[in-house]
Design a protein around this motif. Structure first.
Motif, PDB file in Angstrom:
ATOM      1  N   GLU A  83       0.781  -1.092  -0.080  1.00 43.34           N
ATOM      2  CA  GLU A  83      -0.138  -0.208  -0.105  1.00 43.34           C
ATOM      3  C   GLU A  83       0.927   1.229  -0.013  1.00 43.34           C
ATOM      4  OE1 GLU A  83      -3.520   2.256   2.888  1.00 43.34           O
ATOM      5  OE2 GLU A  83      -2.419   0.545   3.762  1.00 43.34           O
ATOM      6  N   VAL A  84       1.967   1.268   0.722  1.00 42.38           N
ATOM      7  CA  VAL A  84       2.891   2.494   0.794  1.00 42.38           C
ATOM      8  C   VAL A  84       3.634   2.612  -0.470  1.00 42.38           C
ATOM      9  CG1 VAL A  84       4.682   3.128   2.068  1.00 42.38           C
ATOM     10  CG2 VAL A  84       3.047   2.428   3.619  1.00 42.38           C
ATOM     11  N   GLN A  85       4.129   1.193  -1.040  1.00 44.51           N
ATOM     12  CA  GLN A  85       4.868   1.330  -2.205  1.00 44.51           C
ATOM     13  C   GLN A  85       3.847   1.986  -3.229  1.00 44.51           C
ATOM     14  OE1 GLN A  85       6.780  -1.439  -4.389  1.00 44.51           O
ATOM     15  NE2 GLN A  85       7.879  -2.250  -2.392  1.00 44.51           N
ATOM     16  N   SER A  86       2.515   1.644  -3.466  1.00 44.79           N
ATOM     17  CA  SER A  86       1.684   2.359  -4.218  1.00 44.79           C
ATOM     18  C   SER A  86       1.549   3.881  -4.258  1.00 44.79           C
ATOM     19  CB  SER A  86       0.359   1.624  -4.254  1.00 44.79           C
ATOM     20  OG  SER A  86      -0.368   2.104  -5.193  1.00 44.79           O
ATOM     21  N   LEU A  87       1.418   4.174  -2.932  1.00 54.53           N
ATOM     22  CA  LEU A  87       1.095   5.598  -2.700  1.00 54.53           C
ATOM     23  C   LEU A  87       2.358   6.392  -2.999  1.00 54.53           C
ATOM     24  CD1 LEU A  87      -0.578   7.708  -1.368  1.00 54.53           C
ATOM     25  CD2 LEU A  87       0.337   6.991   0.821  1.00 54.53           C
ATOM     26  N   LEU A  88       3.661   5.694  -2.696  1.00 51.38           N
ATOM     27  CA  LEU A  88       4.785   6.611  -3.197  1.00 51.38           C
ATOM     28  C   LEU A  88       4.691   6.680  -4.719  1.00 51.38           C
ATOM     29  CD1 LEU A  88       7.249   5.001  -0.699  1.00 51.38           C
ATOM     30  CD2 LEU A  88       6.828   7.233  -0.790  1.00 51.38           C
ATOM     31  N   ARG A  89       4.775   5.594  -5.486  1.00 46.38           N
ATOM     32  CA  ARG A  89       4.421   5.381  -6.888  1.00 46.38           C
ATOM     33  C   ARG A  89       3.709   6.730  -7.556  1.00 46.38           C
ATOM     34  NH1 ARG A  89       5.137  -0.089  -6.227  1.00 46.38           N
ATOM     35  NH2 ARG A  89       2.910  -0.397  -6.734  1.00 46.38           N
ATOM     36  N   SER A  90       2.769   6.693  -6.877  1.00 48.98           N
ATOM     37  CA  SER A  90       1.753   7.551  -7.363  1.00 48.98           C
ATOM     38  C   SER A  90       1.481   9.248  -7.223  1.00 48.98           C
ATOM     39  CB  SER A  90       0.212   7.091  -7.138  1.00 48.98           C
ATOM     40  OG  SER A  90       0.024   7.291  -5.794  1.00 48.98           O
ATOM     41  N   SER A  91       2.607   9.468  -6.380  1.00 49.35           N
ATOM     42  CA  SER A  91       3.002  10.711  -5.687  1.00 49.35           C
ATOM     43  C   SER A  91       4.228  11.404  -6.009  1.00 49.35           C
ATOM     44  CB  SER A  91       3.079  10.815  -4.017  1.00 49.35           C
ATOM     45  OG  SER A  91       1.624   9.984  -3.725  1.00 49.35           O
ATOM     46  N   GLY A  92       4.778  11.011  -7.250  1.00 49.60           N
ATOM     47  CA  GLY A  92       6.088  11.621  -7.566  1.00 49.60           C
ATOM     48  C   GLY A  92       5.762  13.111  -8.001  1.00 49.60           C
ATOM     49  N   GLY A  93       6.657  13.975  -7.533  1.00 41.00           N
ATOM     50  CA  GLY A  93       6.569  15.346  -7.795  1.00 41.00           C
ATOM     51  C   GLY A  93       6.477  16.243  -6.611  1.00 41.00           C
ATOM     52  N   THR A  94       5.528  17.198  -6.705  1.00 40.49           N
ATOM     53  CA  THR A  94       5.412  18.048  -5.599  1.00 40.49           C
ATOM     54  C   THR A  94       4.356  17.472  -4.369  1.00 40.49           C
ATOM     55  OG1 THR A  94       5.982  20.000  -6.930  1.00 40.49           O
ATOM     56  CG2 THR A  94       4.830  20.486  -4.899  1.00 40.49           C
ATOM     57  N   ASN A  95       4.925  17.461  -3.412  1.00 35.35           N
ATOM     58  CA  ASN A  95       4.033  17.046  -2.085  1.00 35.35           C
ATOM     59  C   ASN A  95       4.094  17.909  -1.163  1.00 35.35           C
ATOM     60  OD1 ASN A  95       3.113  13.806  -2.986  1.00 35.35           O
ATOM     61  ND2 ASN A  95       5.146  14.304  -3.616  1.00 35.35           N
ATOM     62  N   LEU A  96       3.610  17.886   0.194  1.00 36.20           N
ATOM     63  CA  LEU A  96       3.549  19.023   1.153  1.00 36.20           C
ATOM     64  C   LEU A  96       4.201  18.035   2.636  1.00 36.20           C
ATOM     65  CD1 LEU A  96       2.665  21.469   2.317  1.00 36.20           C
ATOM     66  CD2 LEU A  96       0.368  20.242   3.316  1.00 36.20           C
ATOM     67  N   GLY A  97       5.129  18.901   3.028  1.00 36.96           N
ATOM     68  CA  GLY A  97       5.641  18.445   4.178  1.00 36.96           C
ATOM     69  C   GLY A  97       5.478  19.389   5.078  1.00 36.96           C
ATOM     70  N   MET A  98       5.345  18.979   6.513  1.00 36.30           N
ATOM     71  CA  MET A  98       5.468  19.750   7.673  1.00 36.30           C
ATOM     72  C   MET A  98       6.478  19.404   8.710  1.00 36.30           C
ATOM     73  SD  MET A  98       1.783  18.745   9.056  1.00 36.30           S
ATOM     74  CE  MET A  98       1.121  19.044   7.428  1.00 36.30           C
ATOM     75  N   ASP A  99       7.143  20.273   9.388  1.00 32.64           N
ATOM     76  CA  ASP A  99       8.047  19.834  10.230  1.00 32.64           C
ATOM     77  C   ASP A  99       7.405  18.762  11.351  1.00 32.64           C
ATOM     78  OD1 ASP A  99       9.949  21.640   9.554  1.00 32.64           O
ATOM     79  OD2 ASP A  99       9.745  23.213  10.856  1.00 32.64           O
ATOM     80  N   PHE A 100       8.671  17.827  11.477  1.00 29.34           N
ATOM     81  CA  PHE A 100       8.145  16.714  12.298  1.00 29.34           C
ATOM     82  C   PHE A 100       8.527  17.088  13.856  1.00 29.34           C
ATOM     83  CE2 PHE A 100       9.909  12.641  14.545  1.00 29.34           C
ATOM     84  CZ  PHE A 100       8.759  12.157  14.813  1.00 29.34           C
ATOM     85  N   LEU A 101       7.505  17.338  14.591  1.00 26.31           N
ATOM     86  CA  LEU A 101       7.810  17.877  16.189  1.00 26.31           C
ATOM     87  C   LEU A 101       8.125  16.454  17.094  1.00 26.31           C
ATOM     88  CD1 LEU A 101       4.672  20.193  16.175  1.00 26.31           C
ATOM     89  CD2 LEU A 101       7.037  20.672  15.458  1.00 26.31           C
ATOM     90  N   SER A 102       9.361  16.062  16.970  1.00 28.99           N
ATOM     91  CA  SER A 102       9.911  14.881  17.506  1.00 28.99           C
ATOM     92  C   SER A 102       9.586  15.012  19.400  1.00 28.99           C
ATOM     93  CB  SER A 102      11.401  15.117  17.442  1.00 28.99           C
ATOM     94  OG  SER A 102      11.629  13.554  18.155  1.00 28.99           O
ATOM     95  N   GLY A 103       8.756  14.160  19.563  1.00 31.44           N
ATOM     96  CA  GLY A 103       8.355  13.943  20.992  1.00 31.44           C
ATOM     97  C   GLY A 103       7.190  14.557  21.435  1.00 31.44           C
ATOM     98  N   ALA A 104       6.518  15.107  20.486  1.00 27.29           N
ATOM     99  CA  ALA A 104       5.271  15.816  20.713  1.00 27.29           C
ATOM    100  C   ALA A 104       4.328  14.718  21.349  1.00 27.29           C
ATOM    101  CB  ALA A 104       4.556  16.500  19.504  1.00 27.29           C
ATOM    102  N   LEU A 105       3.337  15.174  21.949  1.00 26.55           N
ATOM    103  CA  LEU A 105       2.227  14.551  22.750  1.00 26.55           C
ATOM    104  C   LEU A 105       0.846  14.855  22.066  1.00 26.55           C
ATOM    105  CD1 LEU A 105       3.170  14.431  26.387  1.00 26.55           C
ATOM    106  CD2 LEU A 105       3.536  12.634  24.787  1.00 26.55           C
ATOM    107  N   GLY A 106       0.239  13.582  21.556  1.00 24.00           N
ATOM    108  CA  GLY A 106      -1.425  14.153  21.384  1.00 24.00           C
ATOM    109  C   GLY A 106      -2.188  14.955  22.638  1.00 24.00           C
ATOM    110  N   PHE A 107      -2.819  15.826  22.169  1.00 21.66           N
ATOM    111  CA  PHE A 107      -3.591  16.606  23.080  1.00 21.66           C
ATOM    112  C   PHE A 107      -4.805  15.778  23.575  1.00 21.66           C
ATOM    113  CE2 PHE A 107      -7.011  19.485  24.190  1.00 21.66           C
ATOM    114  CZ  PHE A 107      -6.494  20.275  25.214  1.00 21.66           C
ATOM    115  N   ASP A 108      -4.812  15.823  24.818  1.00 19.61           N
ATOM    116  CA  ASP A 108      -5.886  15.054  25.845  1.00 19.61           C
ATOM    117  C   ASP A 108      -6.842  16.303  26.669  1.00 19.61           C
ATOM    118  OD1 ASP A 108      -7.667  13.724  27.289  1.00 19.61           O
ATOM    119  OD2 ASP A 108      -6.073  12.135  27.662  1.00 19.61           O
ATOM    120  N   PRO A 109      -7.829  16.458  26.230  1.00 16.29           N
ATOM    121  CA  PRO A 109      -8.571  17.486  26.927  1.00 16.29           C
ATOM    122  C   PRO A 109      -8.719  17.091  28.337  1.00 16.29           C
ATOM    123  CG  PRO A 109     -10.195  16.300  25.458  1.00 16.29           C
ATOM    124  CD  PRO A 109      -8.627  15.909  25.079  1.00 16.29           C
TER     125      PRO A 109
END
Length: 251
Positions: A83-109
């Motif tokens: 599934e991941v291979q197929s996604l990579l093959r179909s996404s050649g070109g310009t994609n969107l990235g966002m900084d990886f916030l290492s160690g971040a915790l999911g918010f729990d209200p």
């Protein structure tokens, strides 16, 4: 324009998100959460991420830095998951990235407190862009270094999936009853007083200019990418002026 980087290594899929983002390393040695053009939601999800992310940043909300990531479709050939291979093959070109916030915790209200001012700013912003994906079930908020960060804005501005109905769709109220921050008495009135005047034609022109042209090309009903950029800006400008009076579900 957003900074451009080139993906040099696919590290791992991130299965927390419905769109199956991935973690990549780029030629600037940064690590980014990558959202793929080949994912089921398509390029409009990435457009929404850029518009909402860059708008939020200019309004003073915390958003991981966005970049465009050039991806070689063969980068993940060693990935064992088909599934991941197929996604990579179909996404050649310009994609969107966002900084990886290492160690971040999911918010729990139930585990974290948010003051009414910050809660109000976030609820007002989500109402502006009609974010239907920041509920207590799926907050799309991270705690990083003791501060609250906003992520995942692909499920916003639903009117861009039906441009002929944009005026009616953008005029609708916003239901905040399930919002992840509803329990913190968000001061929406103060947020509107502070933030609404900042949402100007000039600001929105700057924000929409960040959308890569390749994601705008070929949209039915629009002659040029700039016409489509203006179409993204108009409902946001109109909504900013009055959306605080149409936020429902807060006590």
């Amino acid at each position: 324009m957003l900074k451009e980087v080139i993906a040099t290594r696919f590290i791992a899929p991130l299965r927390e998100g419905g769109s199956l983002p991935g973690l990549v390393e780029a030629d600037d040695l940064g690590r980014y959460v990558l959202k793929f053009t080949g994912a089921g939601q398509g390029r409009k999800t990435l457009v929404a991420e850029v518009v909402c992310g860059e708008l939020a940043r200019r309004l003073g909300l915390r958003i991981p830095r966005l970049v465009t990531v050039e991806l070689d479709a063969d980068l993940g050939l060693g990935e064992p998951d088909q599934e991941v291979q197929s996604l990579l093959r179909s996404s050649g070109g310009t994609n969107l990235g966002m900084d990886f916030l290492s160690g971040a915790l999911g918010f729990d209200p139930l585990a974290f407190r948010v003051d009414p001012r910050e809660a109000g700013r976030i609820v007002w912003f989500d109402a502006l862009v009609n974010n239907v994906d920041r509920s207590w079930r799926n907050p799309n908020l991270l705690m990083w270094h003791g501060e609250l960060w906003l992520v995942d804005h692909g499920a916003t501005m639903i009117w861009h999936h039906n441009w002929p109905g944009v005026q009616a769709s953008a005029a609708r109220a916003y239901d905040a009853s399930d919002h992840a921050l509803a329990r913190f008495a968000p001061d929406v009135a103060a947020a509107a007083t502070e933030l609404a005047p900042q949402v100007t034609e000039e600001l929105l022109a700057d924000v929409t200019a960040q959308i890569p042209e390749v994601w705008l090309a070929g949209e039915p009903g629009f002659g040029t990418p700039d016409e489509l950029r203006q179409a993204y800006a108009r409902p946001l400008l109109a909504r900013a002026a009055a959306i605080h009076d149409r936020i429902q579900g807060l006590t």
